[in-house]
Scaffold this motif. Structure first.
Motif, PDB file in Angstrom:
ATOM      1  N   ASP A 146       4.601   9.391  -9.309  1.00  0.00           N
ATOM      2  CA  ASP A 146       3.135   9.489  -9.317  1.00  0.00           C
ATOM      3  C   ASP A 146       2.545   9.364 -10.714  1.00  0.00           C
ATOM      4  O   ASP A 146       1.369   9.047 -10.866  1.00  0.00           O
ATOM      5  CB  ASP A 146       2.717  10.812  -8.682  1.00  0.00           C
ATOM      6  CG  ASP A 146       3.139  10.890  -7.222  1.00  0.00           C
ATOM      7  OD1 ASP A 146       2.426  10.326  -6.381  1.00  0.00           O
ATOM      8  OD2 ASP A 146       4.201  11.477  -6.938  1.00  0.00           O
ATOM      9  N   LYS A 148       4.833  15.581  -5.541  1.00  0.00           N
ATOM     10  CA  LYS A 148       4.434  14.695  -6.615  1.00  0.00           C
ATOM     11  C   LYS A 148       5.550  14.624  -7.652  1.00  0.00           C
ATOM     12  O   LYS A 148       6.120  15.641  -8.033  1.00  0.00           O
ATOM     13  CB  LYS A 148       3.148  15.197  -7.269  1.00  0.00           C
ATOM     14  CG  LYS A 148       1.946  15.258  -6.333  1.00  0.00           C
ATOM     15  CD  LYS A 148       1.560  13.868  -5.822  1.00  0.00           C
ATOM     16  CE  LYS A 148       0.299  13.917  -4.973  1.00  0.00           C
ATOM     17  NZ  LYS A 148      -0.069  12.592  -4.438  1.00  0.00           N
ATOM     18  N   ARG A 201      -1.186   6.260 -10.729  1.00  0.00           N
ATOM     19  CA  ARG A 201      -1.777   5.435  -9.673  1.00  0.00           C
ATOM     20  C   ARG A 201      -3.044   6.064  -9.121  1.00  0.00           C
ATOM     21  O   ARG A 201      -3.911   5.363  -8.606  1.00  0.00           O
ATOM     22  CB  ARG A 201      -0.782   5.273  -8.509  1.00  0.00           C
ATOM     23  CG  ARG A 201       0.328   4.296  -8.769  1.00  0.00           C
ATOM     24  CD  ARG A 201       1.286   4.222  -7.589  1.00  0.00           C
ATOM     25  NE  ARG A 201       0.630   3.854  -6.343  1.00  0.00           N
ATOM     26  CZ  ARG A 201       1.121   3.010  -5.461  1.00  0.00           C
ATOM     27  NH1 ARG A 201       2.279   2.413  -5.706  1.00  0.00           N
ATOM     28  NH2 ARG A 201       0.504   2.739  -4.355  1.00  0.00           N
ATOM     29  N   ASP A 202      -3.144   7.371  -9.195  1.00  0.00           N
ATOM     30  CA  ASP A 202      -4.230   8.100  -8.529  1.00  0.00           C
ATOM     31  C   ASP A 202      -4.964   8.942  -9.569  1.00  0.00           C
ATOM     32  O   ASP A 202      -4.393   9.858 -10.158  1.00  0.00           O
ATOM     33  CB  ASP A 202      -3.634   9.001  -7.448  1.00  0.00           C
ATOM     34  CG  ASP A 202      -4.688   9.757  -6.652  1.00  0.00           C
ATOM     35  OD1 ASP A 202      -5.847   9.845  -7.109  1.00  0.00           O
ATOM     36  OD2 ASP A 202      -4.346  10.269  -5.571  1.00  0.00           O
ATOM     37  N   LYS A 246       0.842  -1.196   0.000  1.00  0.00           N
ATOM     38  CA  LYS A 246       0.000   0.000   0.000  1.00  0.00           C
ATOM     39  C   LYS A 246       0.879   1.249   0.000  1.00  0.00           C
ATOM     40  O   LYS A 246       1.912   1.293   0.660  1.00  0.00           O
ATOM     41  CB  LYS A 246      -0.923   0.014   1.223  1.00  0.00           C
ATOM     42  CG  LYS A 246      -1.942  -1.112   1.241  1.00  0.00           C
ATOM     43  CD  LYS A 246      -2.917  -1.014   0.079  1.00  0.00           C
ATOM     44  CE  LYS A 246      -3.966  -2.127   0.142  1.00  0.00           C
ATOM     45  NZ  LYS A 246      -4.865  -2.089  -1.038  1.00  0.00           N
ATOM     46  N   PRO A 247       0.467   2.266  -0.738  1.00  0.00           N
ATOM     47  CA  PRO A 247       1.314   3.463  -0.840  1.00  0.00           C
ATOM     48  C   PRO A 247       1.363   4.256   0.462  1.00  0.00           C
ATOM     49  O   PRO A 247       0.445   4.194   1.289  1.00  0.00           O
ATOM     50  CB  PRO A 247       0.626   4.276  -1.947  1.00  0.00           C
ATOM     51  CG  PRO A 247      -0.809   3.842  -1.889  1.00  0.00           C
ATOM     52  CD  PRO A 247      -0.769   2.383  -1.529  1.00  0.00           C
ATOM     53  N   ASP A 248       2.423   4.999   0.620  1.00  0.00           N
ATOM     54  CA  ASP A 248       2.552   5.946   1.722  1.00  0.00           C
ATOM     55  C   ASP A 248       1.687   7.162   1.404  1.00  0.00           C
ATOM     56  O   ASP A 248       1.911   7.850   0.407  1.00  0.00           O
ATOM     57  CB  ASP A 248       4.023   6.351   1.863  1.00  0.00           C
ATOM     58  CG  ASP A 248       4.226   7.402   2.955  1.00  0.00           C
ATOM     59  OD1 ASP A 248       3.262   7.705   3.684  1.00  0.00           O
ATOM     60  OD2 ASP A 248       5.354   7.915   3.067  1.00  0.00           O
ATOM     61  N   LEU A 277       4.982   1.165  -8.146  1.00  0.00           N
ATOM     62  CA  LEU A 277       5.606   1.019  -6.825  1.00  0.00           C
ATOM     63  C   LEU A 277       5.515   2.280  -5.981  1.00  0.00           C
ATOM     64  O   LEU A 277       5.913   2.280  -4.817  1.00  0.00           O
ATOM     65  CB  LEU A 277       7.082   0.635  -6.994  1.00  0.00           C
ATOM     66  CG  LEU A 277       7.355  -0.772  -7.510  1.00  0.00           C
ATOM     67  CD1 LEU A 277       8.828  -0.939  -7.866  1.00  0.00           C
ATOM     68  CD2 LEU A 277       6.933  -1.823  -6.492  1.00  0.00           C
ATOM     69  N   GLY A 278       5.022   3.366  -6.559  1.00  0.00           N
ATOM     70  CA  GLY A 278       4.917   4.612  -5.813  1.00  0.00           C
ATOM     71  C   GLY A 278       6.203   5.422  -5.789  1.00  0.00           C
ATOM     72  O   GLY A 278       6.295   6.404  -5.054  1.00  0.00           O
ATOM     73  N   GLN A 323      -4.537  -1.315  -8.884  1.00  0.00           N
ATOM     74  CA  GLN A 323      -4.322  -0.367  -7.789  1.00  0.00           C
ATOM     75  C   GLN A 323      -5.290   0.806  -7.834  1.00  0.00           C
ATOM     76  O   GLN A 323      -5.227   1.696  -6.979  1.00  0.00           O
ATOM     77  CB  GLN A 323      -2.897   0.198  -7.869  1.00  0.00           C
ATOM     78  CG  GLN A 323      -1.805  -0.843  -7.728  1.00  0.00           C
ATOM     79  CD  GLN A 323      -0.431  -0.227  -7.952  1.00  0.00           C
ATOM     80  OE1 GLN A 323      -0.128   0.299  -9.014  1.00  0.00           O
ATOM     81  NE2 GLN A 323       0.397  -0.266  -6.932  1.00  0.00           N
TER      82      GLN A 323
END
Length: 381
Positions: A289, A246, A345-346, A238-240, A285-286, A313
């Motif tokens: 971004d 960014k 990812r977001d 899970k991402p931090d 993997l974060g 994800q």
């Protein structure tokens, strides 16, 4: 379904990684395995481009192993490379996996101009059984049961992404935000599975054969993700979520104008990281971004596997020209991502990042970039 599709693809990726490592281990062997691409196979970036027997052999080994376990998939497995190889005698040879090790070695010996030792070493790797427990899955646990409609799926293989880094064969310790600038650490084996009806990626397996150099040997790492119907599972921690800057990765050929637009959105822009697969995995993997590439220099085999990881994800890979739409996949060989790509990812960050101005930064399609069905995936990415 009793057959475990995910396990089979993970094991196939590890066998591919074993072949890649074996080919790098012996300087004489690797010298034999490199051959200059002919004119109609050249990549738009390079005057001189290379393909390796390692590339072709990895691709054909994956096709063989997956096709043998899942016959309904066999005709729908596509790869980046042509499996035609020409030796120094001018003989054109079709590289394929034979029924047994000796037969495969005999075929490879023809490619290798009678070098039976090298051919035998490679055939050993091709026919070796790779136990699942031998794969470095970064302590992840595979799901017990995931139903995938195998009869409706297609597969894209990029046997060695970042081929030029693989050929140079250097270990590059310098990193940017945890991602390597170049070297063997950037090399990835990319396996992407998509639904042939919808074109949506459903499963991705990414293997990094040269993840850690320890005691004069390389240790790899394998990552996976599944996104199908209501199932979204992956091996990525899970991402931090703590506030931080960014980071946006861009291709080495992107303009200063584009980089300024991205900085204006509040992002730290990073260029100089090698390998499209490596950068896409960096987003998963974060470590970054987003990854923005406005040029039409990636192909379906570059993005399909990492795309599935990102979808699992809640992220994705869209076209820069139409960032509201996910990329889709087909079995058409040589299909280029014409509108560039933006991986994220977001979704919220994507919406903040992309605007009309950025979409207008997408370059028109270069016919040389998209017309090559066997391009190596090593243009400016």
């Amino acid at each position: 379904m009793e057959r475990n599709v995910l396990s089979a693809f993970i094991q196939a990726s590890e066998k591919a990684a074993n072949i890649a490592r074996a080919c790098r281990q012996n300087a004489h062997l690797f010298e034999l395995l490199v051959q200059e691409k002919v004119d109609d196979e050249k990549n738009p970036r390079f005057v001189h481009d290379f393909k390796t027997l390692a590339d072709v052999l990895i691709q054909e080994t994956i096709k063989h192993d997956i096709g043998e376990q899942f016959p309904e998939l066999a005709q729908h497995i596509k790869g980046e490379e042509s499996n035609k190889f020409q030796n120094t005698l001018g003989e054109s040879i079709t590289v394929e996996v034979k029924a047994d090790k000796d037969s495969t070695a005999a075929l490879l010996s023809k490619v290798l101009n009678g070098d039976t030792v090298a051919a035998g070493l490679l055939a050993d790797e091709v026919h070796k059984v790779v136990p699942l427990e031998d794969v470095n899955l970064a302590n992840s646990t595979l799901p017990h049961k995931v139903e995938l409609p195998v009869e409706h799926l297609g597969v894209w293989i990029d046997p060695i992404d970042a081929t030029s880094e693989y050929i140079r064969g250097k270990e590059t310790p310098s990193t940017i935000n945890g991602l390597y600038c170049g070297g063997l650490q950037c090399v990835t084996v990319l396996l992407g599975v998509f639904d042939r009806s919808s074109g949506c990626p459903v499963m991705g397996v990414v293997n990094q054969p040269f993840f850690i150099h320890d005691d004069d040997r390389w240790i790899g790492r394998c990552m996976w993700g599944i996104s199908h119907n209501d199932t979204n599972v992956n091996c990525i921690p899970k991402p931090d979520l703590s506030p931080k800057e960014k980071v946006v990765l861009v291709g080495s050929g992107e303009s200063e104008e584009l980089r300024e637009k991205l900085r204006a959105s509040g992002a730290v822009v990073v260029r100089g990281v090698a390998g499209a697969g490596h950068k896409l995995v960096g987003v998963a993997l974060g470590l970054a971004d987003a990854y923005v590439l406005t040029r039409p220099t990636t192909f379906l085999w570059d993005t399909c596997g990492p795309h599935a990881l990102l979808l699992s994800q809640g992220g994705g890979v869209a076209s820069c020209a139409n960032p509201g739409t996910q990329l889709t996949y087909s079995g058409s060989v040589g299909t280029c991502n014409e509108g560039g790509i933006v991986a994220y990812r977001d979704r919220t960050f994507l919406e903040a990042l992309l605007d009309r101005e950025l979409q207008e930064s997408v370059l028109p399609l270069d016919p040389q970039a998209s017309g090559d069905p066997q391009a190596s995936g090593d243009p400016p990415q």
